[in-house]
Motif scaffolding. Structure first.
Motif, mmCIF file in Angstrom:
data_model
loop_
_atom_site.group_PDB
_atom_site.id
_atom_site.type_symbol
_atom_site.label_atom_id
_atom_site.label_comp_id
_atom_site.label_asym_id
_atom_site.label_seq_id
_atom_site.Cartn_x
_atom_site.Cartn_y
_atom_site.Cartn_z
ATOM 1 N N TYR A 174 53.467 33.922 50.177
ATOM 2 C CA TYR A 174 53.206 32.640 49.526
ATOM 3 C C TYR A 174 51.812 32.676 48.904
ATOM 4 O O TYR A 174 51.010 33.572 49.172
ATOM 5 N N PRO A 175 51.489 31.684 48.035
ATOM 6 C CA PRO A 175 50.174 31.667 47.366
ATOM 7 C C PRO A 175 49.005 31.613 48.345
ATOM 8 O O PRO A 175 49.166 31.306 49.524
ATOM 9 N N ALA A 176 47.837 31.883 47.828
ATOM 10 C CA ALA A 176 46.640 31.989 48.662
ATOM 11 C C ALA A 176 46.117 30.644 49.141
ATOM 12 O O ALA A 176 45.359 30.583 50.107
ATOM 13 N N THR A 177 46.495 29.548 48.497
ATOM 14 C CA THR A 177 46.018 28.243 48.945
ATOM 15 C C THR A 177 47.166 27.457 49.563
ATOM 16 O O THR A 177 48.339 27.612 49.170
ATOM 17 N N TYR A 178 46.832 26.616 50.523
ATOM 18 C CA TYR A 178 47.855 25.857 51.229
ATOM 19 C C TYR A 178 48.578 24.886 50.296
ATOM 20 O O TYR A 178 49.806 24.746 50.359
ATOM 21 N N ASP A 179 47.840 24.220 49.426
ATOM 22 C CA ASP A 179 48.463 23.270 48.504
ATOM 23 C C ASP A 179 49.497 23.957 47.607
ATOM 24 O O ASP A 179 50.598 23.429 47.388
ATOM 25 N N GLU A 180 49.149 25.130 47.095
ATOM 26 C CA GLU A 180 50.101 25.869 46.259
ATOM 27 C C GLU A 180 51.312 26.304 47.080
ATOM 28 O O GLU A 180 52.447 26.313 46.587
ATOM 29 N N THR A 181 51.058 26.648 48.337
ATOM 30 C CA THR A 181 52.139 27.111 49.202
ATOM 31 C C THR A 181 53.139 26.003 49.478
ATOM 32 O O THR A 181 54.357 26.204 49.365
ATOM 33 N N ILE A 182 52.650 24.814 49.834
ATOM 34 C CA ILE A 182 53.609 23.749 50.128
ATOM 35 C C ILE A 182 54.284 23.241 48.855
ATOM 36 O O ILE A 182 55.421 22.752 48.910
ATOM 37 N N ASP A 183 53.610 23.374 47.721
ATOM 38 C CA ASP A 183 54.275 23.044 46.457
ATOM 39 C C ASP A 183 55.440 24.006 46.218
ATOM 40 O O ASP A 183 56.530 23.595 45.789
ATOM 41 N N GLN A 184 55.209 25.273 46.503
ATOM 42 C CA GLN A 184 56.297 26.246 46.371
ATOM 43 C C GLN A 184 57.394 25.934 47.392
ATOM 44 O O GLN A 184 58.586 26.077 47.098
ATOM 45 N N GLY A 185 56.961 25.501 48.584
ATOM 46 C CA GLY A 185 57.940 25.125 49.603
ATOM 47 C C GLY A 185 58.832 23.986 49.140
ATOM 48 O O GLY A 185 60.038 23.961 49.437
ATOM 49 N N ASN B 251 55.966 21.132 59.501
ATOM 50 C CA ASN B 251 56.835 20.192 58.794
ATOM 51 C C ASN B 251 56.452 20.234 57.321
ATOM 52 O O ASN B 251 55.357 19.821 56.949
ATOM 53 N N TRP B 252 57.354 20.751 56.496
ATOM 54 C CA TRP B 252 57.111 20.795 55.059
ATOM 55 C C TRP B 252 58.037 19.807 54.371
ATOM 56 O O TRP B 252 59.264 19.971 54.378
ATOM 57 N N TRP B 253 57.454 18.751 53.844
ATOM 58 C CA TRP B 253 58.211 17.768 53.077
ATOM 59 C C TRP B 253 59.370 17.191 53.884
ATOM 60 O O TRP B 253 60.484 17.032 53.393
ATOM 61 N N GLY B 254 59.113 16.924 55.172
ATOM 62 C CA GLY B 254 60.123 16.316 56.024
ATOM 63 C C GLY B 254 61.246 17.242 56.439
ATOM 64 O O GLY B 254 62.287 16.783 56.923
ATOM 65 N N ASP B 255 61.046 18.546 56.302
ATOM 66 C CA ASP B 255 62.118 19.496 56.593
ATOM 67 C C ASP B 255 61.524 20.780 57.149
ATOM 68 O O ASP B 255 60.302 20.979 57.181
#
Length: 254
Positions: free
Chosen positions: A134-145, A176-180
Protein backbone atom coordinates in the motif's frame (compact mmCIF):
# COMPACT_ATOMS: atom_id res chain seq x y z
CA UNK A 1 0.21 -21.46 31.84
CA UNK A 2 -2.84 -19.55 30.91
CA UNK A 3 -6.14 -20.38 32.50
CA UNK A 4 -8.24 -19.68 29.43
CA UNK A 5 -6.19 -22.20 27.39
CA UNK A 6 -6.56 -24.78 30.18
CA UNK A 7 -10.30 -24.16 30.14
CA UNK A 8 -10.31 -24.70 26.39
CA UNK A 9 -8.51 -28.03 26.66
CA UNK A 10 -10.76 -29.19 29.52
CA UNK A 11 -13.83 -28.52 27.39
CA UNK A 12 -12.30 -30.42 24.46
CA UNK A 13 -11.61 -33.39 26.78
CA UNK A 14 -15.16 -33.33 28.12
CA UNK A 15 -16.64 -33.21 24.64
CA UNK A 16 -14.40 -36.08 23.49
CA UNK A 17 -15.39 -38.28 26.46
CA UNK A 18 -19.07 -37.53 25.91
CA UNK A 19 -18.81 -38.37 22.22
CA UNK A 20 -17.05 -41.67 22.97
CA UNK A 21 -19.77 -42.65 25.44
CA UNK A 22 -22.46 -41.91 22.91
CA UNK A 23 -20.71 -43.97 20.26
CA UNK A 24 -20.31 -46.99 22.59
CA UNK A 25 -23.98 -46.88 23.58
CA UNK A 26 -25.13 -46.72 20.00
CA UNK A 27 -22.60 -49.28 18.85
CA UNK A 28 -21.77 -47.13 15.85
CA UNK A 29 -18.44 -46.78 14.17
CA UNK A 30 -16.50 -43.53 14.31
CA UNK A 31 -16.55 -41.56 11.10
CA UNK A 32 -13.44 -40.11 9.52
CA UNK A 33 -12.66 -36.42 9.95
CA UNK A 34 -11.72 -34.38 6.91
CA UNK A 35 -8.97 -31.82 7.20
CA UNK A 36 -8.82 -28.46 5.50
CA UNK A 37 -6.68 -28.21 2.36
CA UNK A 38 -3.01 -27.54 2.83
CA UNK A 39 -1.74 -24.13 1.85
CA UNK A 40 1.64 -22.48 1.62
CA UNK A 41 2.79 -20.16 4.39
CA UNK A 42 4.81 -17.18 5.51
CA UNK A 43 4.87 -14.89 8.48
CA UNK A 44 6.88 -11.99 9.86
CA UNK A 45 8.88 -12.00 13.01
CA UNK A 46 8.69 -10.76 16.60
CA UNK A 47 6.77 -11.96 19.61
CA UNK A 48 3.44 -10.92 18.28
CA UNK A 49 2.56 -8.92 15.28
CA UNK A 50 5.36 -10.56 13.41
CA UNK A 51 5.22 -14.26 14.40
CA UNK A 52 6.20 -16.73 17.02
CA UNK A 53 5.24 -20.27 17.84
CA UNK A 54 3.61 -21.37 21.06
CA UNK A 55 3.41 -24.83 22.56
CA UNK A 56 0.16 -26.72 22.87
CA UNK A 57 -1.37 -26.47 26.35
CA UNK A 58 -1.82 -29.58 28.48
CA UNK A 59 -5.30 -30.66 29.52
CA UNK A 60 -6.24 -32.36 32.77
CA UNK A 61 -9.40 -34.36 33.48
CA UNK A 62 -10.99 -34.74 36.91
CA UNK A 63 -11.01 -38.51 36.39
CA UNK A 64 -7.74 -39.11 34.61
CA UNK A 65 -5.13 -37.14 32.71
CA UNK A 66 -6.05 -37.05 29.04
CA UNK A 67 -3.28 -37.41 26.46
CA UNK A 68 -2.33 -34.15 24.80
CA UNK A 69 -3.86 -33.86 21.35
CA UNK A 70 -1.97 -32.54 18.39
CA UNK A 71 -3.54 -29.50 16.82
CA UNK A 72 -4.64 -27.86 20.07
CA UNK A 73 -2.76 -24.67 19.29
CA UNK A 74 -3.53 -21.00 19.06
CA UNK A 75 -2.88 -18.55 16.22
CA UNK A 76 -2.95 -14.77 16.03
CA UNK A 77 -3.59 -13.72 12.42
CA UNK A 78 -3.63 -9.99 11.76
CA UNK A 79 -3.55 -7.30 9.10
CA UNK A 80 -1.80 -4.07 9.97
CA UNK A 81 -0.89 -0.96 8.02
CA UNK A 82 2.77 -0.69 9.02
CA UNK A 83 3.63 -4.13 7.65
CA UNK A 84 1.76 -3.60 4.38
CA UNK A 85 2.82 -0.10 3.35
CA UNK A 86 5.73 0.93 1.15
CA UNK A 87 7.34 2.94 3.94
CA UNK A 88 10.68 4.60 3.25
CA UNK A 89 13.75 3.09 4.88
CA UNK A 90 14.28 4.61 8.31
CA UNK A 91 10.70 5.91 8.53
CA UNK A 92 10.17 8.07 11.62
CA UNK A 93 7.80 6.05 13.80
CA UNK A 94 7.31 8.94 16.20
CA UNK A 95 5.95 11.12 13.39
CA UNK A 96 2.95 8.88 12.71
CA UNK A 97 0.21 7.54 14.96
CA UNK A 98 -0.38 4.70 12.50
CA UNK A 99 2.98 2.96 12.64
CA UNK A 100 4.66 1.44 15.67
CA UNK A 101 7.99 -0.15 16.51
CA UNK A 102 7.95 -3.69 17.91
CA UNK A 103 11.20 -5.50 18.67
CA UNK A 104 13.02 -3.20 16.26
CA UNK A 105 10.58 -3.89 13.41
CA UNK A 106 7.96 -1.52 12.03
CA UNK A 107 4.37 -2.63 12.49
CA UNK A 108 1.01 -0.90 13.00
CA UNK A 109 -1.43 -0.47 15.86
CA UNK A 110 -3.15 -3.78 15.14
CA UNK A 111 0.22 -5.51 14.86
CA UNK A 112 1.22 -4.13 18.24
CA UNK A 113 -1.92 -5.55 19.87
CA UNK A 114 -1.35 -8.86 18.06
CA UNK A 115 2.07 -9.10 19.68
CA UNK A 116 0.53 -8.50 23.12
CA UNK A 117 -1.95 -11.34 22.59
CA UNK A 118 0.73 -13.69 21.30
CA UNK A 119 3.01 -12.94 24.24
CA UNK A 120 0.20 -13.60 26.72
CA UNK A 121 -1.03 -16.81 25.06
CA UNK A 122 2.11 -18.32 23.53
CA UNK A 123 0.37 -18.27 20.15
CA UNK A 124 1.88 -18.41 16.69
CA UNK A 125 1.61 -15.26 14.57
CA UNK A 126 0.67 -14.81 10.96
CA UNK A 127 0.86 -11.40 9.32
CA UNK A 128 -1.66 -11.02 6.50
CA UNK A 129 0.35 -9.24 3.81
CA UNK A 130 -0.62 -8.19 0.33
CA UNK A 131 1.50 -9.03 -2.70
CA UNK A 132 1.45 -5.35 -3.65
CA UNK A 133 2.34 -2.80 -0.97
CA UNK A 134 0.00 0.00 0.00
CA UNK A 135 1.09 3.68 -0.32
CA UNK A 136 3.61 5.20 2.05
CA UNK A 137 1.11 7.43 3.85
CA UNK A 138 -1.82 6.25 5.93
CA UNK A 139 -4.30 8.63 4.28
CA UNK A 140 -3.39 7.35 0.82
CA UNK A 141 -3.62 3.79 2.09
CA UNK A 142 -7.12 4.08 3.50
CA UNK A 143 -8.21 5.93 0.36
CA UNK A 144 -7.01 2.93 -1.63
CA UNK A 145 -8.81 0.73 0.88
CA UNK A 146 -12.05 2.56 0.09
CA UNK A 147 -11.51 2.06 -3.64
CA UNK A 148 -10.98 -1.66 -3.03
CA UNK A 149 -14.13 -1.78 -0.90
CA UNK A 150 -16.22 -0.05 -3.57
CA UNK A 151 -14.91 -2.52 -6.16
CA UNK A 152 -15.41 -5.48 -3.79
CA UNK A 153 -11.79 -6.32 -4.59
CA UNK A 154 -9.79 -9.21 -3.22
CA UNK A 155 -6.14 -8.11 -3.06
CA UNK A 156 -3.66 -10.89 -3.79
CA UNK A 157 -1.81 -12.02 -0.69
CA UNK A 158 1.95 -12.46 -0.48
CA UNK A 159 1.57 -15.80 1.31
CA UNK A 160 -1.06 -18.14 2.68
CA UNK A 161 -1.32 -19.74 6.09
CA UNK A 162 0.37 -23.12 6.21
CA UNK A 163 -1.52 -26.02 7.78
CA UNK A 164 -4.44 -24.11 9.31
CA UNK A 165 -5.83 -27.41 10.54
CA UNK A 166 -3.30 -27.43 13.38
CA UNK A 167 -5.05 -24.52 15.12
CA UNK A 168 -8.16 -24.67 17.30
CA UNK A 169 -8.37 -20.99 18.24
CA UNK A 170 -7.65 -18.11 15.85
CA UNK A 171 -7.41 -14.53 17.11
CA UNK A 172 -8.12 -12.34 14.09
CA UNK A 173 -7.01 -8.71 14.18
CA UNK A 174 -7.52 -5.83 11.76
CA UNK A 175 -8.14 -2.06 11.62
CA UNK A 176 -11.63 -0.76 10.87
CA UNK A 177 -11.46 0.69 7.37
CA UNK A 178 -14.56 2.58 6.33
CA UNK A 179 -16.80 0.52 8.60
CA UNK A 180 -15.58 -2.79 7.19
CA UNK A 181 -12.74 -5.28 7.16
CA UNK A 182 -9.77 -4.35 4.97
CA UNK A 183 -10.35 -6.25 1.76
CA UNK A 184 -7.12 -8.18 2.31
CA UNK A 185 -8.80 -9.78 5.33
CA UNK A 186 -11.62 -10.90 3.03
CA UNK A 187 -8.93 -12.50 0.85
CA UNK A 188 -7.46 -14.28 3.85
CA UNK A 189 -10.79 -15.60 5.13
CA UNK A 190 -11.91 -16.78 1.70
CA UNK A 191 -8.60 -18.58 1.12
CA UNK A 192 -8.35 -20.12 4.60
CA UNK A 193 -10.77 -22.75 5.87
CA UNK A 194 -11.42 -22.07 9.55
CA UNK A 195 -14.34 -24.50 9.86
CA UNK A 196 -14.72 -25.96 13.33
CA UNK A 197 -12.39 -23.41 14.88
CA UNK A 198 -13.02 -20.66 17.40
CA UNK A 199 -12.39 -17.19 15.97
CA UNK A 200 -11.76 -14.33 18.39
CA UNK A 201 -11.73 -10.94 16.62
CA UNK A 202 -9.96 -7.79 17.75
CA UNK A 203 -10.02 -4.41 16.04
CA UNK A 204 -8.31 -1.04 16.26
CA UNK A 205 -10.19 2.03 15.09
CA UNK A 206 -10.59 5.74 15.46
CA UNK A 207 -13.80 5.19 17.41
CA UNK A 208 -16.02 3.05 15.18
CA UNK A 209 -15.24 -0.20 16.97
CA UNK A 210 -16.28 -3.35 15.11
CA UNK A 211 -19.05 -1.80 12.98
CA UNK A 212 -20.41 -4.78 10.99
CA UNK A 213 -17.10 -6.63 10.72
CA UNK A 214 -18.06 -9.46 13.09
CA UNK A 215 -21.11 -10.25 10.94
CA UNK A 216 -18.83 -10.28 7.90
CA UNK A 217 -16.52 -12.80 9.60
CA UNK A 218 -19.48 -15.00 10.53
CA UNK A 219 -20.68 -14.95 6.91
CA UNK A 220 -17.23 -15.79 5.54
CA UNK A 221 -16.61 -18.58 8.08
CA UNK A 222 -20.11 -19.99 8.76
CA UNK A 223 -18.79 -23.21 10.29
CA UNK A 224 -16.60 -21.48 12.87
CA UNK A 225 -17.60 -20.17 16.30
CA UNK A 226 -17.02 -16.41 16.58
CA UNK A 227 -16.58 -15.14 20.16
CA UNK A 228 -16.94 -11.71 21.71
CA UNK A 229 -14.00 -9.64 20.55
CA UNK A 230 -12.00 -6.68 21.78
CA UNK A 231 -12.30 -3.21 20.22
CA UNK A 232 -9.48 -0.79 20.99
CA UNK A 233 -8.79 2.80 20.10
CA UNK A 234 -5.96 2.97 17.60
CA UNK A 235 -4.43 5.86 19.52
CA UNK A 236 -4.42 3.78 22.72
CA UNK A 237 -2.99 0.59 21.26
CA UNK A 238 0.51 1.12 22.63
CA UNK A 239 -0.80 1.25 26.20
CA UNK A 240 -3.39 -1.51 25.93
CA UNK A 241 -1.46 -4.39 27.53
CA UNK A 242 -3.49 -4.41 30.77
CA UNK A 243 -6.78 -4.21 28.89
CA UNK A 244 -5.68 -7.03 26.59
CA UNK A 245 -4.69 -9.21 29.56
CA UNK A 246 -8.03 -8.62 31.31
CA UNK A 247 -9.91 -9.45 28.14
CA UNK A 248 -7.98 -12.68 27.65
CA UNK A 249 -8.66 -13.69 31.24
CA UNK A 250 -12.40 -13.13 30.76
CA UNK A 251 -12.73 -15.28 27.64
CA UNK A 252 -14.76 -18.44 28.04
CA UNK A 253 -13.28 -20.41 25.18
CA UNK A 254 -14.64 -23.84 24.58
Amino acid sequence: MKRWTLALCSVFCALSLAACGADDAAGSEASSVSSSPEVSSSAPSSSSAPEEAGSAPEAASSEAAAPEEEGSRVLVAYFTYGENAALPEGADVSASASIQLQNGEITGNTGLVASMIAEATGADLFSIRTAEAYPATYDETIDQGLEEQNANARPALAAQLENPEQYDVVFLGYPNWWGDLPMAVYSFLEETDLSGKTIVPFVTSGGSGFSDTVSAIESLEPDAAVLQGLALSASGAAGAQDEVNQWLSSLAIG
